[in-house]
Design an enzyme around this catalytic site. Sequence first.
Site, mmCIF file in Angstrom:
data_model
loop_
_atom_site.group_PDB
_atom_site.id
_atom_site.type_symbol
_atom_site.label_atom_id
_atom_site.label_comp_id
_atom_site.label_asym_id
_atom_site.label_seq_id
_atom_site.Cartn_x
_atom_site.Cartn_y
_atom_site.Cartn_z
ATOM 1 N N CYS A 2 -3.825 32.036 -48.188
ATOM 2 C CA CYS A 2 -5.077 32.479 -48.803
ATOM 3 C C CYS A 2 -4.842 33.010 -50.215
ATOM 4 C CB CYS A 2 -5.684 33.598 -47.973
ATOM 5 S SG CYS A 2 -5.956 33.131 -46.263
ATOM 6 N N ARG A 28 -1.660 27.282 -53.732
ATOM 7 C CA ARG A 28 -1.132 28.052 -52.598
ATOM 8 C C ARG A 28 -1.433 27.358 -51.276
ATOM 9 N NH1 ARG A 28 -0.566 33.848 -53.764
ATOM 10 N NH2 ARG A 28 -1.093 34.264 -51.605
ATOM 11 N N TRP A 73 -6.721 29.826 -45.917
ATOM 12 C CA TRP A 73 -5.768 28.976 -45.188
ATOM 13 C C TRP A 73 -5.834 29.487 -43.750
ATOM 14 C CZ3 TRP A 73 -0.882 29.540 -42.715
ATOM 15 C CH2 TRP A 73 -0.110 28.382 -42.639
ATOM 16 N N ASN A 99 -6.617 38.592 -47.565
ATOM 17 C CA ASN A 99 -5.394 37.833 -47.277
ATOM 18 C C ASN A 99 -4.600 38.642 -46.270
ATOM 19 O OD1 ASN A 99 -6.162 36.158 -49.321
ATOM 20 N ND2 ASN A 99 -4.425 36.614 -50.669
ATOM 21 N N GLY A 100 -3.954 37.975 -45.331
ATOM 22 C CA GLY A 100 -3.138 38.691 -44.353
ATOM 23 C C GLY A 100 -3.743 38.584 -42.974
ATOM 24 N N GLU A 469 17.929 19.626 -48.379
ATOM 25 C CA GLU A 469 16.821 19.762 -49.321
ATOM 26 C C GLU A 469 16.189 18.404 -49.619
ATOM 27 O OE1 GLU A 469 15.072 22.042 -50.283
ATOM 28 O OE2 GLU A 469 14.129 21.364 -52.134
ATOM 29 N N LYS A 473 12.285 17.806 -48.878
ATOM 30 C CA LYS A 473 11.354 17.405 -49.942
ATOM 31 C C LYS A 473 10.602 16.150 -49.536
ATOM 32 C CE LYS A 473 11.375 19.911 -51.719
ATOM 33 N NZ LYS A 473 11.382 21.293 -52.026
ATOM 34 N N GLU A 476 8.081 16.827 -46.531
ATOM 35 C CA GLU A 476 6.905 17.660 -46.782
ATOM 36 C C GLU A 476 5.853 16.972 -47.658
ATOM 37 O OE1 GLU A 476 8.855 20.738 -50.010
ATOM 38 O OE2 GLU A 476 7.110 21.406 -48.902
ATOM 39 N N HIS A 492 28.179 12.851 -34.234
ATOM 40 C CA HIS A 492 28.048 13.702 -33.050
ATOM 41 C C HIS A 492 26.642 13.664 -32.466
ATOM 42 C CE1 HIS A 492 32.082 15.182 -33.621
ATOM 43 N NE2 HIS A 492 31.787 15.461 -34.890
ATOM 44 N N LYS A 591 1.938 27.212 -50.593
ATOM 45 C CA LYS A 591 2.995 27.541 -51.547
ATOM 46 C C LYS A 591 3.683 28.847 -51.179
ATOM 47 C CE LYS A 591 5.431 27.010 -55.243
ATOM 48 N NZ LYS A 591 6.537 26.025 -55.114
#
Length: 596
Positions: A2, A28, A73, A99-100, A469, A473, A476, A492, A591
């Site tokens: 948010c 975000r 969000w 937010n939260g 990474e 990348k 996502e 393995h 974000k």
Amino acid sequence: MCGIIGCSGRSDETLDVLLSGLEGLEYRGYDSAGVALSNGTLSVCKREGEIHRLQQAVDGDLGGPVGIGHTRWSTHGPPSDANAHPHTDCSGGVAVVHNGIVENYADLRAELTDRGHEFDSDTDTEVVPHLVEEELADGATFEEAFRAAVTRLEGSYALAAVAEDSAAILATRHDSPLVVGVGDDAAYLASDVPAFLDYTDRVVYLEDDEFARLETGSWTVTDADGGLIDKSVSRVEWDAEETAKSGYDHYMLKEIHEQPRALRKCLRGRVDERTGSVAVEALEGLNPGSVQFVACGTSYHAALFGAQTLREAGVPAQAFLASEYATSPAPVTDDTLVVGITQSGETADTLSALREAQHRGVETLAMTNVVGSTAARECDRTLTIRAGPEIGVAATKTFSSQVVACNLLSAAVAERGDAREVVEALRDLPGQVQKILDSSRAERVAEEYVDSEAYFFVGRGHHHPVALEGALKLKEISYEHAEGFPAGELKHGPLALVTAETPVFAVATGSGEKATKTVGNVKEVEARDAPVVAVTDGASDVGRYADVVLEIPETHARVAPVLANVQLQLVAYYIAKKLGRSIDKPRNLAKSVTVE
Ligand code: M6R
């Protein structure tokens, strides 16, 4: 996650500030957005979906000198017009954005419902305007009512409220960021500086449990008892141009291309190339007996690199996923240093891990991109990575800068090592990144392999984090299945997944044992008919077994991961672009992840 924006200014400007502020918060991640403005009466408009839907819905009646806006969000209840913020009380006279998470919202809602309040949404936030409403009904002023409501809340919150009879925005925070922007004749409020960077670069960071009051362009900050706090105004170094797309199709591509500049800024004034010494104020006098890194996602990959680098320098070090560390912390001693790597400085899991470390009495260091972020303010020391604002949800330039910052940390606390060679290599790094950006064949690789079933990434030692990474990348932003492994682990288990339809990206630099062994692993996948893309400096013969080579310049082993990773960033970007994905705002992601 948010986002909050608020503005107290001129009647004919506030709505525009709110709407452009919401656009500044889009990165975000969000699923709905809304605004509330007060002009003696309160008007609210909110919509599920992208901000342009809200912009279309906003009509001429909406206006006033003070207003708040929000990008949501979802946490409590699905994306919908009703669940979008701002939320109002029964009378529609008070509007709140949040937010939260209000952890005790179920009890509060039950209590309020018993007293006759009616709720329109599934959210935890909606209890807040109803609590304010009750206090107002008992004769409290808007500010008294807001403060009283806040005392009932448990959990994390950044809150902002407006009311029909008030010319003020009231705001407070607890474990969720909130910053006041100081303009010439307007005052702003946001969860994140880019939201108002077009209007001012002067900011006042709120601490937990402080209250801000924004009114006709002025602002005050008070403590929980109402006592005035003398807050200092800081200037943020970022400018509005840095948060614009500047002709690139996506922020991600722009940020990939900004890496040479970001790396120069990260290094400026911090290294002496002649002696190889590192002079970073934040690291002065640091002599830890051991180091524990805590971080999430991309930052965790940088942490893996940092821990390895420190171990090589003779300092025992480990990297932990912050979400795990927060509940299962590793043992510490008096001389342990806990380093939180966090681009945003606001990641709830990382903050929790750092707080756990502080609770146990050890020194903490925030390695962050955001001056004034919660991590920066709460830790004993802060090493800023100076990458500039990163808007794309996918972290790119900040990873490169984190790797460089880990090298600085390692050189500063090394028991032994080759700091001089590393520093020399770091000097050449920005130019080498530029060379890759100018000549990369990543787009052709993307064209060739875009329809694959899955993608695997392997690397050893310093390139293990790069493999992880590279896969993160790609997954996502392309929504394709991608996994990274230490090259030696393939046999393995994961090797069972390798087929002619699954390209394997193998990162190998230098000609030492690690590269030689990686070449052996590449032969294993080649024997299973998997296409191989080698990311290499050409020093080993990995290229001989590869279908395609993505070249990088030769450099020091502890600098090469940055170069290899740039090639993989470009591959991920172009695959996602060919698939028509929402590159800067991938589905389901945010974000800055401010919930645990
Ligand atoms: O702001 P932080 O560095 O603490 O964020 C941690 C992760 O959420 C973040 O790195 C995430 O994995 C990236 N968006 C991936 O590109």
